[in-house]
Write an enzyme that holds these catalytic residues in place. Structure first.
Site, PDB file in Angstrom:
ATOM      1  N   GLY A   1      15.251 -63.913  -8.548  1.00 23.74           N
ATOM      2  CA  GLY A   1      13.986 -63.191  -8.611  1.00 23.74           C
ATOM      3  C   GLY A   1      13.899 -62.105  -7.547  1.00 23.74           C
ATOM      4  O   GLY A   1      13.399 -61.007  -7.808  1.00 23.74           O
ATOM      5  N   SER A   2      14.391 -62.400  -6.363  1.00 19.49           N
ATOM      6  CA  SER A   2      14.296 -61.419  -5.267  1.00 19.49           C
ATOM      7  C   SER A   2      15.056 -60.145  -5.616  1.00 19.49           C
ATOM      8  O   SER A   2      14.530 -59.038  -5.445  1.00 19.49           O
ATOM      9  CB  SER A   2      14.859 -62.008  -3.964  1.00 19.49           C
ATOM     10  OG  SER A   2      14.128 -63.145  -3.584  1.00 19.49           O
TER      11      SER A   2
ATOM     12  N   SER B   1      13.338 -65.843 -12.374  1.00 11.84           N
ATOM     13  CA  SER B   1      14.297 -66.564 -11.534  1.00 11.84           C
ATOM     14  C   SER B   1      14.632 -67.906 -12.175  1.00 11.84           C
ATOM     15  O   SER B   1      13.727 -68.683 -12.501  1.00 11.84           O
ATOM     16  CB  SER B   1      13.683 -66.789 -10.154  1.00 11.84           C
ATOM     17  OG  SER B   1      14.479 -67.697  -9.423  1.00 11.84           O
ATOM     18  N   GLY B   2      15.921 -68.188 -12.348  1.00 10.88           N
ATOM     19  CA  GLY B   2      16.365 -69.400 -13.039  1.00 10.88           C
ATOM     20  C   GLY B   2      15.850 -70.700 -12.431  1.00 10.88           C
ATOM     21  O   GLY B   2      15.487 -71.625 -13.149  1.00 10.88           O
ATOM     22  N   HIS B   3      15.804 -70.761 -11.104  1.00  9.62           N
ATOM     23  CA  HIS B   3      15.528 -72.065 -10.488  1.00  9.62           C
ATOM     24  C   HIS B   3      14.047 -72.447 -10.467  1.00  9.62           C
ATOM     25  O   HIS B   3      13.679 -73.506  -9.979  1.00  9.62           O
ATOM     26  CB  HIS B   3      16.135 -72.135  -9.082  1.00  9.62           C
ATOM     27  CG  HIS B   3      15.453 -71.338  -8.022  1.00  9.62           C
ATOM     28  ND1 HIS B   3      14.591 -71.916  -7.123  1.00  9.62           N
ATOM     29  CD2 HIS B   3      15.511 -70.025  -7.690  1.00  9.62           C
ATOM     30  CE1 HIS B   3      14.164 -70.988  -6.274  1.00  9.62           C
ATOM     31  NE2 HIS B   3      14.701 -69.826  -6.599  1.00  9.62           N
TER      32      HIS B   3
ATOM     33  N   THR C   1      31.134 -59.748 -10.610  1.00 12.16           N
ATOM     34  CA  THR C   1      31.496 -60.606 -11.738  1.00 12.16           C
ATOM     35  C   THR C   1      30.311 -61.479 -12.112  1.00 12.16           C
ATOM     36  O   THR C   1      29.700 -62.109 -11.252  1.00 12.16           O
ATOM     37  CB  THR C   1      32.714 -61.477 -11.368  1.00 12.16           C
ATOM     38  OG1 THR C   1      33.777 -60.594 -10.986  1.00 12.16           O
ATOM     39  CG2 THR C   1      33.149 -62.357 -12.533  1.00 12.16           C
TER      40      THR C   1
ATOM     41  N   CYS D   1       8.792 -69.801   2.176  1.00 12.46           N
ATOM     42  CA  CYS D   1       9.333 -68.682   2.944  1.00 12.46           C
ATOM     43  C   CYS D   1       8.610 -68.515   4.271  1.00 12.46           C
ATOM     44  O   CYS D   1       9.180 -68.025   5.234  1.00 12.46           O
ATOM     45  CB  CYS D   1       9.198 -67.385   2.152  1.00 12.46           C
ATOM     46  SG  CYS D   1       9.541 -67.600   0.420  1.00 12.46           S
TER      47      CYS D   1
HETATM   48  C1  LIG Z   1      10.682 -67.843  -5.954  1.00 14.10           C
HETATM   49  C2  LIG Z   1      10.021 -66.552  -6.161  1.00 14.10           C
HETATM   50  C3  LIG Z   1      10.737 -65.345  -6.018  1.00 14.10           C
HETATM   51  C4  LIG Z   1      12.165 -65.299  -5.536  1.00 14.10           C
HETATM   52  O1  LIG Z   1      13.082 -65.783  -6.491  1.00 14.10           O
HETATM   53  P1  LIG Z   1      14.538 -66.177  -5.995  1.00 14.10           P
HETATM   54  O2  LIG Z   1      15.291 -66.437  -7.257  1.00 14.10           O
HETATM   55  O3  LIG Z   1      14.400 -67.387  -5.146  1.00 14.10           O
HETATM   56  O4  LIG Z   1      15.094 -65.004  -5.258  1.00 14.10           O
HETATM   57  C5  LIG Z   1      10.078 -64.163  -6.282  1.00 14.10           C
HETATM   58  N1  LIG Z   1       8.797 -64.145  -6.674  1.00 14.10           N
HETATM   59  C6  LIG Z   1       8.084 -65.273  -6.831  1.00 14.10           C
HETATM   60  C7  LIG Z   1       6.675 -65.188  -7.291  1.00 14.10           C
HETATM   61  C8  LIG Z   1       8.662 -66.505  -6.569  1.00 14.10           C
HETATM   62  O5  LIG Z   1       7.947 -67.610  -6.710  1.00 14.10           O
END
Ligand SMILES: *Cc1c(COP(=O)(O)O)cnc(C)c1O
Length: 396
Positions: free
Chosen positions: A70-71, A199-201, A237, A324
């Site tokens: 996501g970042s 973001s996958g996780h 990759t 964070c």
């Molecule tokens: C977790 C989160 C991110 C960052 O995603 P990552 O995959 O951990 O880099 C960005 N925005 C929001 C709103 C999030 O909750």
């Protein structure tokens, strides 16, 4: 006993996601840029994943870029819009005060380069209105970026309406939909979204993988330079196992969304009711426009870190503010943004549940929080001052 209630920080991977990854680690492990058969099989899997993600978001496969999370997607969307704008002399960006740091820190960087940033207030409920966005848009506005749902207080923004305002004014619109995916309906065309991050996780997929949707025609600026992967828009990759796991997790989450939302929201409501009964406590964020899995409270007279540690002793994994910012003494920028004073913002607790939690676990969490809050207050000098009238309560 361990109860996991920190799903906004990260989620447990689903069986489906893990199993979708395995073949791409020990069987189809070749580089998708390789011309041999095994490489081409990997390439096929990658393009198949891209089609499946595109279908879920309501866009075309070529509008999907796989990133490291996501970042990275947030960084690339914002920097790209800034570069596009700068070419036309547009150096103004609109966002909100309670975005994720992946957005806010990217905006800080652009500010140092001479961009002007307007951060909209979100009010006591933690909501932005399309009118606010409309009033803030100027001739030189290059981008509006507003998150779909907030990661700390779970409030859901009127994305479709904000998108319509931006479309109407010819301004690019990006949304960080990391917390929304798997919980809320997303359709980039219907919701007037030009760019979107996932973001996958955060939906039971693997960590270190994400998605940037960018409407065709938007010229992306590379954050990672190197090979020509992702049509030259993101070098490196491709992380095929993670991409396959994330895609399977997203499909699974979306397929079960209506059922899980109903069940999880019922658990959330039970949790909110239970914690509201604690004297001098307050729910953070709007109670209606709220993610089904998010609970966030402030308790007067206590300190969030101690609350977390004692809950952890009782087997409850929770969070205070966002992961964070924990470890720093600054209170959450989100809680300050909705008007909580510093000392109140410090006494916050975020519980982000999932479909894996049971009613018994919710009862256990309520009991644990009640006990810990009463204990901490019993040894708190601030609480004594409050109850003995030397200091005024902020939360009635
Ligand atoms: C977790 C989160 C991110 C960052 O995603 P990552 O995959 O951990 O880099 C960005 N925005 C929001 C709103 C999030 O909750």
């Amino acid at each position: 006993m361990r109860i996991y209630a920190d799903n906004a920080a990260t989620t447990k991977m689903s069986r489906t996601a893990i199993e979708a990854m395995l073949p791409y680690m020990d069987k189809i492990y070749a580089n998708p840029s390789s011309l041999h058969t095994l490489g081409q099989e990997a390439k096929e899997a990658l393009e198949n994943a891209r089609e499946r993600v595109a279908k879920i978001l309501g866009c075309e496969p070529r509008e999907i870029i796989f990133t490291s999370g996501g970042s990275e997607a947030d960084n690339q969307a914002i920097v790209s819009a800034a570069r596009i704008g700068a070419k036309k002399g547009k150096k103004h960006i609109i966002s909100t005060v309670f975005e994720h740091h992946a957005v806010l820190h990217t905006l800080d960087k652009l500010k140092k380069e001479g961009f002007e940033i307007t951060l909209l207030d979100v009010g006591e409920k933690g909501l932005v209105t399309p009118q606010q966005v409309e009033e803030a848009i100027r001739e030189d506005t290059a981008l509006v970026t507003v998150m779909f749902a907030n990661n700390e207080i779970g409030t859901i923004q009127p994305i479709k309406e904000i998108g319509a305002v931006c479309r109407n004014k010819g301004v690019l619109f990006h949304t960080d939909a990391v917390q929304a995916a798997g919980h809320l309906h997303i359709d980039v065309k219907e919701q007037n979204i030009d760019m979107l991050s996932l973001s996958g996780h955060k939906f039971h997929g693997p960590k270190g993988v994400g998605v940037l949707y960018a409407r065709k025609g938007i010229a992306l600026t590379n954050i990672i330079e190197g090979g020509a992967q992702e049509k030259g828009r993101r070098a490196g990759t491709e992380n095929i196992p993670a991409i396959m796991g994330m895609t399977a997790a997203l499909e699974e989450a979306v397929k079960n969304m209506d059922d899980t939302t109903e069940r999880v929201a019922a658990l959330r409501n039970k949790l909110i009711d239970g914690l509201s009964a604690i004297p001098h406590s307050i729910l953070n964020g709007d109670s209606e426009n709220r993610l089904p899995n998010n609970v966030n409270f402030c308790f007067e007279g206590i300190e969030g870190e101690s609350l977390l540690l004692l809950l952890d002793d009782k087997g409850v994994c929770a969070s205070s503010g966002s992961a964070c910012t924990s470890g720093s003494l600054d209170p959450s920028h989100v809680l300050l943004a909705i008007g909580r004073p510093h000392e109140i913002a410090h006494g916050s607790l975020r519980l982000s549940i999932s479909e894996e939690n049971t009613e018994e676990e919710i009862d256990y969490i309520i009991n644990a929080v009640v006990q810990v809050v009463f204990y901490l207050r019993s040894i708190s000098p601030v609480w004594r001052d409050l109850t003995e009238g030397r200091q005024q309560f902020v939360i009635k």
